[in-house]
Design a protein around this motif. Structure first.
Motif, PDB file in Angstrom:
ATOM      1  N   ALA A  35       3.605  11.088   9.142  1.00  0.00           N
ATOM      2  CA  ALA A  35       2.877   9.962   8.557  1.00  0.00           C
ATOM      3  C   ALA A  35       1.998  10.430   7.398  1.00  0.00           C
ATOM      4  CB  ALA A  35       2.039   9.266   9.624  1.00  0.00           C
ATOM      5  N   ALA A  36       1.331  11.569   7.570  1.00  0.00           N
ATOM      6  CA  ALA A  36       0.496  12.109   6.491  1.00  0.00           C
ATOM      7  C   ALA A  36       1.357  12.503   5.292  1.00  0.00           C
ATOM      8  CB  ALA A  36      -0.300  13.315   6.990  1.00  0.00           C
ATOM      9  N   ASP A  37       2.526  13.115   5.546  1.00  0.00           N
ATOM     10  CA  ASP A  37       3.428  13.460   4.451  1.00  0.00           C
ATOM     11  C   ASP A  37       3.914  12.213   3.724  1.00  0.00           C
ATOM     12  OD1 ASP A  37       3.216  16.144   4.866  1.00  0.00           O
ATOM     13  OD2 ASP A  37       5.086  16.335   6.000  1.00  0.00           O
ATOM     14  N   GLY A  38       4.227  11.170   4.472  1.00  0.00           N
ATOM     15  CA  GLY A  38       4.658   9.921   3.852  1.00  0.00           C
ATOM     16  C   GLY A  38       3.568   9.308   2.995  1.00  0.00           C
ATOM     17  N   ALA A  39       2.334   9.355   3.493  1.00  0.00           N
ATOM     18  CA  ALA A  39       1.212   8.810   2.724  1.00  0.00           C
ATOM     19  C   ALA A  39       0.980   9.619   1.450  1.00  0.00           C
ATOM     20  CB  ALA A  39      -0.046   8.790   3.577  1.00  0.00           C
ATOM     21  N   LEU A  40       1.064  10.949   1.542  1.00  0.00           N
ATOM     22  CA  LEU A  40       0.902  11.788   0.355  1.00  0.00           C
ATOM     23  C   LEU A  40       2.027  11.545  -0.648  1.00  0.00           C
ATOM     24  CD1 LEU A  40      -0.270  15.166   1.907  1.00  0.00           C
ATOM     25  CD2 LEU A  40      -1.574  13.658   0.427  1.00  0.00           C
ATOM     26  N   PHE A  41       3.246  11.377  -0.146  1.00  0.00           N
ATOM     27  CA  PHE A  41       4.370  11.109  -1.033  1.00  0.00           C
ATOM     28  C   PHE A  41       4.198   9.765  -1.731  1.00  0.00           C
ATOM     29  CE2 PHE A  41       8.642   9.406  -1.790  1.00  0.00           C
ATOM     30  CZ  PHE A  41       9.102  10.356  -2.684  1.00  0.00           C
ATOM     31  N   ALA A  42       3.761   8.753  -0.992  1.00  0.00           N
ATOM     32  CA  ALA A  42       3.548   7.432  -1.591  1.00  0.00           C
ATOM     33  C   ALA A  42       2.446   7.497  -2.648  1.00  0.00           C
ATOM     34  CB  ALA A  42       3.202   6.413  -0.506  1.00  0.00           C
ATOM     35  N   GLY A  43       1.375   8.221  -2.369  1.00  0.00           N
ATOM     36  CA  GLY A  43       0.300   8.370  -3.347  1.00  0.00           C
ATOM     37  C   GLY A  43       0.761   9.104  -4.594  1.00  0.00           C
ATOM     38  N   ALA A  44       1.555  10.160  -4.419  1.00  0.00           N
ATOM     39  CA  ALA A  44       2.071  10.898  -5.566  1.00  0.00           C
ATOM     40  C   ALA A  44       3.026  10.037  -6.385  1.00  0.00           C
ATOM     41  CB  ALA A  44       2.773  12.171  -5.096  1.00  0.00           C
ATOM     42  N   LEU A  45       3.838   9.243  -5.700  1.00  0.00           N
ATOM     43  CA  LEU A  45       4.762   8.357  -6.402  1.00  0.00           C
ATOM     44  C   LEU A  45       4.001   7.288  -7.188  1.00  0.00           C
ATOM     45  CD1 LEU A  45       7.736   7.713  -6.876  1.00  0.00           C
ATOM     46  CD2 LEU A  45       7.637   6.199  -4.901  1.00  0.00           C
ATOM     47  N   ALA A  46       2.944   6.729  -6.581  1.00  0.00           N
ATOM     48  CA  ALA A  46       2.136   5.734  -7.282  1.00  0.00           C
ATOM     49  C   ALA A  46       1.455   6.352  -8.508  1.00  0.00           C
ATOM     50  CB  ALA A  46       1.100   5.142  -6.335  1.00  0.00           C
ATOM     51  N   LEU A  47       0.942   7.567  -8.356  1.00  0.00           N
ATOM     52  CA  LEU A  47       0.305   8.257  -9.479  1.00  0.00           C
ATOM     53  C   LEU A  47       1.307   8.533 -10.592  1.00  0.00           C
ATOM     54  CD1 LEU A  47      -2.318   9.550 -10.511  1.00  0.00           C
ATOM     55  CD2 LEU A  47      -1.589  11.659  -9.426  1.00  0.00           C
ATOM     56  N   LEU A  48       2.522   8.915 -10.211  1.00  0.00           N
ATOM     57  CA  LEU A  48       3.556   9.160 -11.204  1.00  0.00           C
ATOM     58  C   LEU A  48       3.925   7.882 -11.948  1.00  0.00           C
ATOM     59  CD1 LEU A  48       5.624  11.184 -12.397  1.00  0.00           C
ATOM     60  CD2 LEU A  48       7.191  10.399 -10.632  1.00  0.00           C
ATOM     61  N   LEU A  49       4.043   6.782 -11.217  1.00  0.00           N
ATOM     62  CA  LEU A  49       4.381   5.512 -11.857  1.00  0.00           C
ATOM     63  C   LEU A  49       3.281   5.058 -12.813  1.00  0.00           C
ATOM     64  CD1 LEU A  49       6.041   3.552  -8.934  1.00  0.00           C
ATOM     65  CD2 LEU A  49       7.137   4.535 -10.943  1.00  0.00           C
ATOM     66  N   VAL A  50       2.023   5.244 -12.429  1.00  0.00           N
ATOM     67  CA  VAL A  50       0.917   4.874 -13.309  1.00  0.00           C
ATOM     68  C   VAL A  50       0.915   5.756 -14.556  1.00  0.00           C
ATOM     69  CG1 VAL A  50      -1.601   4.900 -13.505  1.00  0.00           C
ATOM     70  CG2 VAL A  50      -0.516   3.875 -11.510  1.00  0.00           C
ATOM     71  N   ALA A  51       1.189   7.040 -14.367  1.00  0.00           N
ATOM     72  CA  ALA A  51       1.175   7.948 -15.512  1.00  0.00           C
ATOM     73  C   ALA A  51       2.324   7.671 -16.466  1.00  0.00           C
ATOM     74  CB  ALA A  51       1.240   9.391 -15.027  1.00  0.00           C
ATOM     75  N   LEU A  52       3.477   7.300 -15.920  1.00  0.00           N
ATOM     76  CA  LEU A  52       4.631   7.060 -16.776  1.00  0.00           C
ATOM     77  C   LEU A  52       4.653   5.673 -17.394  1.00  0.00           C
ATOM     78  CD1 LEU A  52       7.493   8.815 -14.810  1.00  0.00           C
ATOM     79  CD2 LEU A  52       6.289   9.623 -16.828  1.00  0.00           C
ATOM     80  N   SER A  53       3.966   4.712 -16.761  1.00  0.00           N
ATOM     81  CA  SER A  53       3.994   3.356 -17.298  1.00  0.00           C
ATOM     82  C   SER A  53       3.236   3.273 -18.610  1.00  0.00           C
ATOM     83  CB  SER A  53       3.435   2.361 -16.286  1.00  0.00           C
ATOM     84  OG  SER A  53       2.048   2.580 -16.116  1.00  0.00           O
TER      85      SER A  53
END
Length: 140
Positions: A35-53
């Motif tokens: 669950a912690a890995d999933g949360a970290l992955f989701a946060g990293a993905l959200a950060l990547l999407l914000v940075a690339l948008s």
């Protein structure tokens, strides 16, 4: 570099704590870790999407500065990928050819020259990656 020197002991402590938790609690701890890995992955993905948008948050000056340095950074990333891929490929090739060369040398020691040539050819893959990286950096 300093950030990694500070973060490395924290990462090692987190790894040790996770390992102890997994030993003591078993499946329940594994669920928490996943669950912690999933949360970290989701946060990293959200950060990547914000940075690339790039949305409206960027100023015009920052946009022009990023666009002017885009080709140079792409060349550097390409050079890094070329060196990394060629080095990994050369390591795999040397592992197999070196093991085969040692096996052949244990039976017939007079094959030393031929075996070293074959291992050297496998190592040439890394040199090709380095040449590509130098060419890419030269064009940046």
């Amino acid at each position: 570099m300093t950030t990694w020197l500070i973060a490395l002991p924290a990462l090692l402590a987190a790894f040790a704590a996770t390992r102890m938790l997994l030993r003591r609690r078993g499946k329940a701890a594994l669920r928490w870790v996943l669950a912690a890995d999933g949360a970290l992955f989701a946060g990293a993905l959200a950060l990547l999407l914000v940075a690339l948008s790039g949305g409206a948050a960027r100023a015009d000056a920052a946009t022009t500065a990023a666009e002017s340095s885009g080709s140079g950074s792409a060349a550097l990333i390409g050079a890094a990928i070329a060196v990394a891929g060629a080095s990994i490929g050369a390591a795999i090739a040397v592992a197999y050819t070196g093991a085969a060369a040692l096996a052949a040398l244990s039976e017939r020691p007079e094959l030393f020259g031929r075996a070293m040539v074959i291992v050297g050819l496998a190592e040439g893959i890394a040199i090709y990656g380095l040449v590509v990286a130098i060419i890419l950096i030269g064009k940046a």
